[in-house]
Design a protein around this motif. Structure first.
Motif, PDB file in Angstrom:
ATOM      1  N   MET A 163       0.881  -1.243  -0.003  1.00 39.44           N
ATOM      2  CA  MET A 163      -0.057   0.063  -0.098  1.00 39.44           C
ATOM      3  C   MET A 163       0.897   1.306   0.037  1.00 39.44           C
ATOM      4  O   MET A 163       1.914   1.342   0.595  1.00 39.44           O
ATOM      5  N   ASP A 164       0.676   2.381  -0.958  1.00 38.60           N
ATOM      6  CA  ASP A 164       1.284   3.422  -0.869  1.00 38.60           C
ATOM      7  C   ASP A 164       1.070   4.111   0.409  1.00 38.60           C
ATOM      8  O   ASP A 164      -0.183   4.124   0.744  1.00 38.60           O
ATOM      9  N   LEU A 165       2.029   4.909   0.739  1.00 40.96           N
ATOM     10  CA  LEU A 165       1.733   6.111   1.715  1.00 40.96           C
ATOM     11  C   LEU A 165       1.448   7.391   1.131  1.00 40.96           C
ATOM     12  O   LEU A 165       2.115   7.861   0.311  1.00 40.96           O
ATOM     13  N   ILE A 166       0.278   7.884   1.403  1.00 33.74           N
ATOM     14  CA  ILE A 166      -0.287   9.120   0.578  1.00 33.74           C
ATOM     15  C   ILE A 166      -0.388  10.423   1.418  1.00 33.74           C
ATOM     16  O   ILE A 166      -1.274  10.319   2.464  1.00 33.74           O
ATOM     17  N   ILE A 167       0.320  11.406   1.267  1.00 30.98           N
ATOM     18  CA  ILE A 167       0.093  12.603   2.100  1.00 30.98           C
ATOM     19  C   ILE A 167      -0.887  13.674   1.126  1.00 30.98           C
ATOM     20  O   ILE A 167      -0.413  13.922  -0.020  1.00 30.98           O
ATOM     21  N   GLU A 168      -1.719  14.266   1.646  1.00 35.16           N
ATOM     22  CA  GLU A 168      -2.457  15.105   0.979  1.00 35.16           C
ATOM     23  C   GLU A 168      -2.829  16.388   1.836  1.00 35.16           C
ATOM     24  O   GLU A 168      -3.239  16.428   2.645  1.00 35.16           O
ATOM     25  N   ALA A 169      -2.267  17.587   1.005  1.00 31.05           N
ATOM     26  CA  ALA A 169      -2.535  19.052   1.555  1.00 31.05           C
ATOM     27  C   ALA A 169      -2.079  19.169   3.187  1.00 31.05           C
ATOM     28  O   ALA A 169      -2.679  19.540   3.990  1.00 31.05           O
ATOM     29  N   LEU A 170      -1.148  18.452   3.639  1.00 31.40           N
ATOM     30  CA  LEU A 170      -0.650  18.264   5.026  1.00 31.40           C
ATOM     31  C   LEU A 170      -0.290  19.799   5.346  1.00 31.40           C
ATOM     32  O   LEU A 170       0.597  20.455   4.834  1.00 31.40           O
ATOM     33  N   ARG A 171      -0.939  20.110   6.469  1.00 31.90           N
ATOM     34  CA  ARG A 171      -0.313  21.329   7.111  1.00 31.90           C
ATOM     35  C   ARG A 171      -0.390  21.207   8.528  1.00 31.90           C
ATOM     36  O   ARG A 171      -1.011  20.727   9.321  1.00 31.90           O
ATOM     37  N   LYS A 172       0.990  21.931   9.184  1.00 31.17           N
ATOM     38  CA  LYS A 172       1.404  21.861  10.451  1.00 31.17           C
ATOM     39  C   LYS A 172       1.893  23.118  10.946  1.00 31.17           C
ATOM     40  O   LYS A 172       2.849  23.593  10.042  1.00 31.17           O
ATOM     41  N   SER A 173       1.382  23.654  12.123  1.00 28.71           N
ATOM     42  CA  SER A 173       2.158  25.035  12.541  1.00 28.71           C
ATOM     43  C   SER A 173       2.250  24.746  13.852  1.00 28.71           C
ATOM     44  O   SER A 173       1.669  24.101  14.678  1.00 28.71           O
ATOM     45  N   HIS A 225       3.501  29.344  13.782  1.00 31.20           N
ATOM     46  CA  HIS A 225       4.675  29.452  12.690  1.00 31.20           C
ATOM     47  C   HIS A 225       4.480  28.064  11.989  1.00 31.20           C
ATOM     48  O   HIS A 225       4.513  27.193  12.448  1.00 31.20           O
ATOM     49  N   VAL A 226       4.026  28.414  10.669  1.00 23.15           N
ATOM     50  CA  VAL A 226       3.831  27.183   9.626  1.00 23.15           C
ATOM     51  C   VAL A 226       5.108  26.510   9.206  1.00 23.15           C
ATOM     52  O   VAL A 226       6.167  27.055   8.662  1.00 23.15           O
ATOM     53  N   VAL A 227       5.056  25.370   9.553  1.00 30.05           N
ATOM     54  CA  VAL A 227       6.268  24.104   9.201  1.00 30.05           C
ATOM     55  C   VAL A 227       5.920  23.698   8.018  1.00 30.05           C
ATOM     56  O   VAL A 227       7.039  23.479   7.113  1.00 30.05           O
ATOM     57  N   LEU A 228       4.773  23.050   8.035  1.00 31.45           N
ATOM     58  CA  LEU A 228       4.356  22.321   6.449  1.00 31.45           C
ATOM     59  C   LEU A 228       3.233  22.851   6.145  1.00 31.45           C
ATOM     60  O   LEU A 228       2.137  23.050   6.698  1.00 31.45           O
ATOM     61  N   ASP A 229       3.086  23.381   4.883  1.00 32.98           N
ATOM     62  CA  ASP A 229       1.932  24.186   4.476  1.00 32.98           C
ATOM     63  C   ASP A 229       1.619  23.491   3.090  1.00 32.98           C
ATOM     64  O   ASP A 229       2.186  23.849   1.852  1.00 32.98           O
ATOM     65  N   GLY A 230       0.619  22.708   3.338  1.00 34.88           N
ATOM     66  CA  GLY A 230       0.151  21.988   1.814  1.00 34.88           C
ATOM     67  C   GLY A 230       0.743  20.947   1.197  1.00 34.88           C
ATOM     68  O   GLY A 230       0.716  20.568  -0.002  1.00 34.88           O
ATOM     69  N   LEU A 231       1.630  20.237   2.054  1.00 37.26           N
ATOM     70  CA  LEU A 231       2.486  19.097   1.461  1.00 37.26           C
ATOM     71  C   LEU A 231       1.562  17.932   0.910  1.00 37.26           C
ATOM     72  O   LEU A 231       0.717  17.585   1.640  1.00 37.26           O
ATOM     73  N   THR A 232       1.826  17.847  -0.396  1.00 36.03           N
ATOM     74  CA  THR A 232       1.145  16.515  -1.058  1.00 36.03           C
ATOM     75  C   THR A 232       2.083  15.824  -1.582  1.00 36.03           C
ATOM     76  O   THR A 232       3.234  16.029  -2.507  1.00 36.03           O
ATOM     77  N   HIS A 233       2.340  14.459  -1.234  1.00 37.45           N
ATOM     78  CA  HIS A 233       3.194  13.648  -1.973  1.00 37.45           C
ATOM     79  C   HIS A 233       2.926  12.215  -1.656  1.00 37.45           C
ATOM     80  O   HIS A 233       2.227  11.661  -0.661  1.00 37.45           O
TER      81      HIS A 233
END
Length: 199
Positions: free
Chosen positions: A1-11, A15-23
Motif C-alpha cells: 500500500m502506498d503512503l499518501i500525503i494530501e495537503a498536509l499542514r502543521k504549524s 509558525h507554519v512548518v508544513l504548508d499544503g504538502l502533497t506527496h
C-alpha cells in the motif's frame, strides 16, 4: 500500500512548518527527505507516526502492522543491555536470538555484553537504536538522522546493515548529509520553506 500525503499542514505557535504538502511514497521504495533546518522534516515523520496531529490534510496508507522508527533521540531503556533492548521488539521464536546477535555484530556491538546502555557512548547507543528499529518487522520505516554521531568506519557499517534490512519496506530517511543520499539512492523529497515541494 502506498503512503499518501494530501495537503498536509502543521504549524507551531502560528509558525507554519508544513504548508499544503502533497506527496505519494510508493510501497516498498526509499525516499530521502532533506532540506534546511526547520523546514518540517522531523515534523513530517512525527505526523506520519501519529505522534502529532496535522492542522489540516490527511495521511493514508499507514500499515496495520505498525511503523519502525529511529528518532533523533535514542529513546533506549537505560537499564537494559543492548540485546535486551532488541528483545523488546521481537516475538519469542527460534530465530530471535540469532537475529539479535547478527544485528549487533554487524554494528560492531557485543551481543553477549551485560553492560547497560546508559553506560554506552553516544555512538553505541545510536547503533542500538538503529538495530532495534530495523529488527522490528514493520513494512514502514522512518529514520530521522539515523547516522548522526558515528565516525566514518562505524557509519559505513551502519549504512550497510541498514541497506540490508530495507528490502521491500517503504522507507523515509531524513538527512542533511549528501553522503546519505548518495549511499541510499532512491527518490529525494526536498522540503523548503513555503509551499513549494521539489523532488
Amino acid at each position: 500500500m502506498d503512503l499518501i500525503i494530501e495537503a498536509l499542514r502543521k504549524s507551531y505557535d502560528g509558525h507554519v512548518v508544513l504548508d499544503g504538502l502533497t506527496h505519494t511514497f510508493p510501497q516498498g521504495t526509499l525516499t530521502c527527505v532533506t532540506g534546511r533546518s526547520g523546514c518540517g522534516k522531523t515534523t513530517l515523520l512525527r505526523l506520519i507516526a501519529g505522534l502529532e496531529a496535522p492542522d489540516a490534510g490527511s495521511i493514508d496508507g499507514i500499515p496495520a502492522e505498525g511503523i519502525a522508527m529511529v528518532f533523533q533521540e535514542d529513546r533506549l531503556p537505560p537499564q537494559l543491555c543492548a540485546a535486551d533492548c532488541l528483545r523488546c521488539v521481537l516475538k519469542r521464536d527460534s530465530q530471535r536470538e540469532a537475529a539479535i546477535a547478527g544485528a549487533l555484530a554487524a554494528l560492531s556491538l557485543d551481543p553477549a555484553s551485560p553492560q547497560p546502555v546508559r553506560e554506552f557512548s553516544g555512538g553505541m547507543r545510536r547503533r542500538v537504536a538503529l538495530a532495534r528499529a530495523l529488527l522490528f518487522p514493520a513494512p514502514l520505516v522512518l529514520l530521522d538522522e539515523p547516522f548522526k554521531g558515528l565516525d566514518d568506519d562505524t557509519r559505513r557499517r551502519a549504512v550497510d546493515f541498514t541497506l540490508s534490512m530495507l528490502a521491500g519496506r517503504t522507507t523515509l530517511l531524513v538527512t542533511h548529509d549528501p553522503e546519505d543520499i548518495a549511499d541510499f539512492g532512491g527518490a529525494v523529497l526536498r522540503l523548503d520553506k513555503g509551499p513549494e515541494i521539489r523532488s
